[in-house]
Motif scaffolding. Structure first.
Motif, PDB file in Angstrom:
ATOM      1  N   GLU A 185      19.746  15.337   9.457  1.00  0.00           N
ATOM      2  CA  GLU A 185      20.488  16.501   8.988  1.00  0.00           C
ATOM      3  C   GLU A 185      19.885  17.797   9.522  1.00  0.00           C
ATOM      4  OE1 GLU A 185      23.331  16.861   7.293  1.00  0.00           O
ATOM      5  OE2 GLU A 185      23.603  14.694   7.286  1.00  0.00           O
ATOM      6  N   LEU A 186      18.559  17.819   9.719  1.00  0.00           N
ATOM      7  CA  LEU A 186      17.898  19.030  10.193  1.00  0.00           C
ATOM      8  C   LEU A 186      17.931  19.174  11.716  1.00  0.00           C
ATOM      9  CD1 LEU A 186      14.866  18.997   7.752  1.00  0.00           C
ATOM     10  CD2 LEU A 186      16.800  20.595   7.748  1.00  0.00           C
ATOM     11  N   CYS A 187      18.416  18.182  12.427  1.00  0.00           N
ATOM     12  CA  CYS A 187      18.536  18.257  13.888  1.00  0.00           C
ATOM     13  C   CYS A 187      19.824  18.992  14.242  1.00  0.00           C
ATOM     14  CB  CYS A 187      18.525  16.857  14.513  1.00  0.00           C
ATOM     15  SG  CYS A 187      16.952  16.026  14.411  1.00  0.00           S
ATOM     16  N   ASP A 188      19.866  20.270  13.897  1.00  0.00           N
ATOM     17  CA  ASP A 188      21.086  21.053  14.068  1.00  0.00           C
ATOM     18  C   ASP A 188      21.037  21.997  15.265  1.00  0.00           C
ATOM     19  OD1 ASP A 188      19.217  22.824  13.137  1.00  0.00           O
ATOM     20  OD2 ASP A 188      20.277  23.309  11.291  1.00  0.00           O
ATOM     21  N   GLY A 189      19.934  21.996  15.990  1.00  0.00           N
ATOM     22  CA  GLY A 189      19.805  22.875  17.145  1.00  0.00           C
ATOM     23  C   GLY A 189      19.251  24.236  16.804  1.00  0.00           C
ATOM     24  N   GLU A 190      19.113  24.524  15.537  1.00  0.00           N
ATOM     25  CA  GLU A 190      18.572  25.812  15.123  1.00  0.00           C
ATOM     26  C   GLU A 190      17.235  25.679  14.424  1.00  0.00           C
ATOM     27  OE1 GLU A 190      21.338  28.297  13.138  1.00  0.00           O
ATOM     28  OE2 GLU A 190      22.957  27.774  14.509  1.00  0.00           O
ATOM     29  N   THR A 191      16.946  24.510  13.874  1.00  0.00           N
ATOM     30  CA  THR A 191      15.700  24.271  13.152  1.00  0.00           C
ATOM     31  C   THR A 191      14.678  23.691  14.111  1.00  0.00           C
ATOM     32  OG1 THR A 191      17.048  23.758  11.220  1.00  0.00           O
ATOM     33  CG2 THR A 191      14.724  23.188  11.103  1.00  0.00           C
ATOM     34  N   SER A 192      13.502  24.286  14.167  1.00  0.00           N
ATOM     35  CA  SER A 192      12.454  23.811  15.073  1.00  0.00           C
ATOM     36  C   SER A 192      11.794  22.564  14.495  1.00  0.00           C
ATOM     37  CB  SER A 192      11.403  24.897  15.294  1.00  0.00           C
ATOM     38  OG  SER A 192      10.661  25.103  14.107  1.00  0.00           O
ATOM     39  N   VAL A 193      11.106  21.840  15.356  1.00  0.00           N
ATOM     40  CA  VAL A 193      10.375  20.646  14.916  1.00  0.00           C
ATOM     41  C   VAL A 193       9.314  21.043  13.897  1.00  0.00           C
ATOM     42  CG1 VAL A 193       8.846  18.783  15.685  1.00  0.00           C
ATOM     43  CG2 VAL A 193      10.834  19.397  17.057  1.00  0.00           C
ATOM     44  N   GLU A 194       8.699  22.190  14.092  1.00  0.00           N
ATOM     45  CA  GLU A 194       7.685  22.671  13.151  1.00  0.00           C
ATOM     46  C   GLU A 194       8.305  22.903  11.769  1.00  0.00           C
ATOM     47  OE1 GLU A 194       4.264  24.063  11.344  1.00  0.00           O
ATOM     48  OE2 GLU A 194       4.487  22.973  13.214  1.00  0.00           O
ATOM     49  N   ALA A 195       9.488  23.497  11.720  1.00  0.00           N
ATOM     50  CA  ALA A 195      10.155  23.737  10.430  1.00  0.00           C
ATOM     51  C   ALA A 195      10.566  22.415   9.783  1.00  0.00           C
ATOM     52  CB  ALA A 195      11.370  24.630  10.627  1.00  0.00           C
ATOM     53  N   ILE A 196      11.029  21.458  10.588  1.00  0.00           N
ATOM     54  CA  ILE A 196      11.383  20.140  10.045  1.00  0.00           C
ATOM     55  C   ILE A 196      10.133  19.478   9.477  1.00  0.00           C
ATOM     56  CG2 ILE A 196      12.226  17.835  10.622  1.00  0.00           C
ATOM     57  CD1 ILE A 196      13.960  19.159  12.794  1.00  0.00           C
ATOM     58  N   ARG A 197       9.006  19.579  10.195  1.00  0.00           N
ATOM     59  CA  ARG A 197       7.750  18.979   9.723  1.00  0.00           C
ATOM     60  C   ARG A 197       7.341  19.578   8.376  1.00  0.00           C
ATOM     61  NH1 ARG A 197       2.896  20.528   8.991  1.00  0.00           N
ATOM     62  NH2 ARG A 197       3.162  22.443  10.159  1.00  0.00           N
ATOM     63  N   ARG A 198       7.451  20.893   8.258  1.00  0.00           N
ATOM     64  CA  ARG A 198       7.077  21.534   6.990  1.00  0.00           C
ATOM     65  C   ARG A 198       7.958  21.066   5.839  1.00  0.00           C
ATOM     66  NH1 ARG A 198       7.952  27.041   8.206  1.00  0.00           N
ATOM     67  NH2 ARG A 198       7.821  26.727  10.410  1.00  0.00           N
ATOM     68  N   ARG A 199       9.263  20.963   6.090  1.00  0.00           N
ATOM     69  CA  ARG A 199      10.188  20.531   5.023  1.00  0.00           C
ATOM     70  C   ARG A 199       9.936  19.082   4.620  1.00  0.00           C
ATOM     71  NH1 ARG A 199      15.969  23.179   6.803  1.00  0.00           N
ATOM     72  NH2 ARG A 199      15.216  25.311   6.883  1.00  0.00           N
ATOM     73  N   ILE A 200       9.705  18.214   5.592  1.00  0.00           N
ATOM     74  CA  ILE A 200       9.443  16.801   5.297  1.00  0.00           C
ATOM     75  C   ILE A 200       8.119  16.665   4.544  1.00  0.00           C
ATOM     76  CG2 ILE A 200       8.964  14.550   6.367  1.00  0.00           C
ATOM     77  CD1 ILE A 200      11.919  15.422   6.450  1.00  0.00           C
ATOM     78  N   GLU A 235       6.644  18.850   2.660  1.00  0.00           N
ATOM     79  CA  GLU A 235       6.792  19.390   1.308  1.00  0.00           C
ATOM     80  C   GLU A 235       7.604  18.460   0.412  1.00  0.00           C
ATOM     81  OE1 GLU A 235       9.327  23.037  -0.460  1.00  0.00           O
ATOM     82  OE2 GLU A 235       7.907  23.564   1.129  1.00  0.00           O
ATOM     83  N   LYS A 236       8.713  17.950   0.928  1.00  0.00           N
ATOM     84  CA  LYS A 236       9.603  17.132   0.109  1.00  0.00           C
ATOM     85  C   LYS A 236       8.990  15.781  -0.255  1.00  0.00           C
ATOM     86  CE  LYS A 236      14.279  15.313  -0.137  1.00  0.00           C
ATOM     87  NZ  LYS A 236      15.605  15.278   0.475  1.00  0.00           N
ATOM     88  N   TYR A 237       8.270  15.168   0.670  1.00  0.00           N
ATOM     89  CA  TYR A 237       7.730  13.819   0.444  1.00  0.00           C
ATOM     90  C   TYR A 237       6.221  13.816   0.184  1.00  0.00           C
ATOM     91  CZ  TYR A 237      12.323  12.350   1.927  1.00  0.00           C
ATOM     92  OH  TYR A 237      13.680  12.178   2.017  1.00  0.00           O
ATOM     93  N   GLN A 238       5.635  14.966  -0.082  1.00  0.00           N
ATOM     94  CA  GLN A 238       4.217  15.117  -0.378  1.00  0.00           C
ATOM     95  C   GLN A 238       3.327  14.420   0.664  1.00  0.00           C
ATOM     96  OE1 GLN A 238       5.993  13.863  -3.394  1.00  0.00           O
ATOM     97  NE2 GLN A 238       6.454  15.973  -3.911  1.00  0.00           N
ATOM     98  N   LEU A 239       3.576  14.708   1.933  1.00  0.00           N
ATOM     99  CA  LEU A 239       2.758  14.177   3.016  1.00  0.00           C
ATOM    100  C   LEU A 239       1.848  15.286   3.522  1.00  0.00           C
ATOM    101  CD1 LEU A 239       5.579  12.429   5.071  1.00  0.00           C
ATOM    102  CD2 LEU A 239       3.934  11.312   3.568  1.00  0.00           C
ATOM    103  N   ASN A 240       0.656  14.893   4.025  1.00  0.00           N
ATOM    104  CA  ASN A 240      -0.151  15.940   4.647  1.00  0.00           C
ATOM    105  C   ASN A 240       0.462  16.256   6.003  1.00  0.00           C
ATOM    106  OD1 ASN A 240      -1.322  14.376   6.783  1.00  0.00           O
ATOM    107  ND2 ASN A 240      -2.847  13.588   5.350  1.00  0.00           N
ATOM    108  N   HIS A 241       0.065  17.369   6.587  1.00  0.00           N
ATOM    109  CA  HIS A 241       0.719  17.857   7.800  1.00  0.00           C
ATOM    110  C   HIS A 241       0.565  16.898   8.978  1.00  0.00           C
ATOM    111  CE1 HIS A 241       1.901  21.569   5.952  1.00  0.00           C
ATOM    112  NE2 HIS A 241       0.661  21.785   5.540  1.00  0.00           N
ATOM    113  N   LYS A 242      -0.575  16.261   9.097  1.00  0.00           N
ATOM    114  CA  LYS A 242      -0.786  15.340  10.220  1.00  0.00           C
ATOM    115  C   LYS A 242       0.086  14.097  10.093  1.00  0.00           C
ATOM    116  CE  LYS A 242      -5.361  16.792  11.549  1.00  0.00           C
ATOM    117  NZ  LYS A 242      -6.696  16.402  11.919  1.00  0.00           N
TER     118      LYS A 242
END
Length: 152
Positions: free
Chosen positions: A79-94, A96-103
């Protein structure tokens, strides 16, 4: 004895990490997707009709569409692969939502995006470059072109 044909070839180096995180993934416009009866995200990929498949199709039915079912994280990424959201922004949202560390979030996201790109479901568009910093000049005269140019 040194045999050059026995040496393993090194894979070409991929883009730098910063460039990957700045890129923006875009879904293939030829695809359709949506939730199925169970609520899972399904990507419908039209199959190419090759001549031998068409002949086989006369004898038995062949599918025209391949269905790819995504898990919860995969559906959110899709859903976030819309051409406007960067991979970095997708990583932050994922993360945050699934309580994963950044790495963990980055490693799984990059691998997921590689698999989608390998299947030609997405393509990555280069992210915007960092804008160049404007040069500050002390006097208005410094911004004018020089009149004393040497001819070559």
């Amino acid at each position: 004895m040194n045999l050059p044909f026995l040496k393993k070839k090194q894979a070409p180096a991929g883009p730098p990490r910063e460039e990957i995180l700045r890129s923006r993934p875009v879904r293939n416009p030829a695809l359709t997707w949506g939730p199925d009866n169970q609520g899972d995200m399904v990507i419908n990929v039209p199959l190419e009709k090759k001549p031998w498949v068409a002949r086989l199709g006369r004898m038995m039915p062949t599918p025209e569409v391949r269905h790819i079912i995504l898990d919860d994280i995969g559906a959110d990424v899709w859903e976030l692969c819309d051409g406007e959201t960067s991979v970095e922004a997708i990583r932050r949202r994922i993360a945050e939502k699934y309580q994963l560390n950044h790495k963990e979030a980055e490693a799984s996201l990059v691998e997921h995006l590689r698999q989608l790109a390998k299947r030609r479901l997405i393509v990555a568009v280069a992210g915007p470059e960092d804008p160049p910093e404007p040069e500050l000049s002390a006097s208005p005269r410094a911004s004018r072109p020089s009149r004393n140019k040497r001819k070559r």
